[in-house]
Design a protein around this motif. Structure first.
Motif, mmCIF file in Angstrom:
data_model
loop_
_atom_site.group_PDB
_atom_site.id
_atom_site.type_symbol
_atom_site.label_atom_id
_atom_site.label_comp_id
_atom_site.label_asym_id
_atom_site.label_seq_id
_atom_site.Cartn_x
_atom_site.Cartn_y
_atom_site.Cartn_z
ATOM 1 N N LYS A 198 31.750 47.598 25.996
ATOM 2 C CA LYS A 198 32.714 46.909 26.409
ATOM 3 C C LYS A 198 33.846 47.745 27.239
ATOM 4 O O LYS A 198 34.359 47.228 28.065
ATOM 5 C CB LYS A 198 33.564 46.312 25.193
ATOM 6 N N VAL A 222 39.117 40.996 23.034
ATOM 7 C CA VAL A 222 37.883 40.811 24.073
ATOM 8 C C VAL A 222 36.634 40.974 23.471
ATOM 9 O O VAL A 222 36.184 41.910 22.922
ATOM 10 C CB VAL A 222 38.158 41.729 25.221
ATOM 11 N N PHE A 267 32.488 41.279 23.766
ATOM 12 C CA PHE A 267 31.646 41.627 24.559
ATOM 13 C C PHE A 267 29.990 41.200 24.252
ATOM 14 O O PHE A 267 29.947 41.359 23.209
ATOM 15 C CB PHE A 267 31.835 43.329 24.706
ATOM 16 N N LEU A 322 32.419 39.130 29.476
ATOM 17 C CA LEU A 322 33.405 39.495 28.391
ATOM 18 C C LEU A 322 34.044 38.070 28.253
ATOM 19 O O LEU A 322 34.178 37.258 29.122
ATOM 20 C CB LEU A 322 34.728 40.221 29.371
#
Length: 334
Positions: A22, A130, A132, A141
């Motif tokens: 990520k 976020v 990933f 994402l």
């Protein structure tokens, strides 16, 4: 045996160095966008609205100091509009009508814009979480979106290929249904754009007055379009047709819990470039870009100018009324 073990460790280390996680994906995307002095993007945007799909060919031009130009063409009717930002001034230009709305606005940073790279970066930076994921052909994402005028839109998935190149963005509503999809066809991070590329007068001089089914003469409205969506306990109270210097104007009055007025008239090409000041923001409808102010919305669709005004409607209700008039299932009176 030692040599084999050392070889295996070296291979594992090298493999680990190339692994995308990520942080690496985010850092690479941010660095790529932030380091670009100017870029151009060609993409296709699809907006899904009930049974209809509206498709746009989009070209985005960006230059340092927040210069933006977004050229949008509705592929159904070739209706072209351009959103332009330069020197902190924002315009929505309709070249075929020789007309522009001019805004006092923070666009594009005051809302998620899935076709603009800078706002995608901002969405990622503003996200508390976020997500990933490794996909079959790359990575994604997932981040929340901010659409102040459409709270039904909830999050977007930003897809990258195995080389971390941006491929597409899908925006989902609160019921996890895809509402918007943007497919990126070409991105040039070294576009070498100049300030003159963002000049509104140059834009108008180059593109003005392609009169597709338009007229500079007086004309009458062929059909009256009625909204399919009206707030509950609100009804059509009256209909009036008035003559103007350029033709006829229809005024529909709705009364009840949510009073509003809807005005319709045929679009007309201006002989001189007209700039209409608006204290509000550009608003993306399903099939056009409108000019939203505190209690009104103006837009042009299918050669008809619309103006909706109310002190009672919320912005979401104004948007729903406008969108209900722009699909294939509409109520028409000859």
């Amino acid at each position: 045996m030692k040599k084999i073990l050392l070889l295996l460790i070296s291979i594992l280390l090298l493999t680990g160095c190339g692994k995308v996680d990520k942080d690496k994906l985010i850092d690479n995307f941010k660095e790529t966008v932030d380091s670009s002095k100017s870029y151009t993007v060609e993409s296709k945007m699809e907006i899904y609205n009930s049974e209809d799909t509206f498709t746009y060919d989009i070209k985005v031009y960006y230059m340092d100091d927040d210069y933006f130009k977004v050229d949008m063409i509705n592929t159904l009717n070739n209706h072209e509009q351009v959103i332009l930002r330069n020197n902190n001034e924002v315009y929505v230009v309709t070249p075929s009508l020789n007309k522009s709305y001019k805004f006092v606005s923070e666009w594009p940073y005051n809302s998620s814009q899935s076709y603009i790279l800078n706002t995608l970066v901002k969405d990622i930076e503003d996200a508390n979480d976020v997500k990933f994921n490794e996909e079959d052909d790359g990575y994604s994402l997932t981040v929340p979106v901010v659409y102040p005028n459409n709270s039904n839109l909830s999050y977007e998935k930003i897809f990258f290929d195995k080389d971390m190149n941006l491929k597409n963005v899908s925006v989902y509503d609160t019921e996890d249904i895809m509402a918007i999809k943007v497919t990126f066809n070409k991105i040039d991070y070294k576009a070498n754009l100049k300030e003159e590329d963002f000049d509104v007068n140059k834009l108008v001089d180059e593109n003005c007055c392609s009169t597709d089914n338009m007229t500079t003469e007086t004309s009458s409205l062929q059909d009256i379009i009625y909204p399919l969506y009206v707030p509950s306990n609100t009804y059509l109270k009256g209909k009036e047709t008035v003559s103007t210097d350029t033709g006829e104007r229809v005024i529909l009055t709705f009364n009840g819990d949510k009073n509003f007025v809807l005005i319709e008239e045929m679009s007309k090409v201006n002989e001189e470039f007209e700039v209409i000041p608006v204290y509000g923001d550009p608003l993306m409808l399903s099939n056009t870009i409108g000019a939203l102010s505190t209690n009104s919305l103006s837009w042009t669709a299918n050669n008809v100018d619309y103006y909706l005004a109310s002190n009672d409607l919320t912005t979401a209700e104004i948007l729903n009324i406008a969108d209900s008039m722009n699909g294939t299932n509409i109520v028409v009176e000859k």
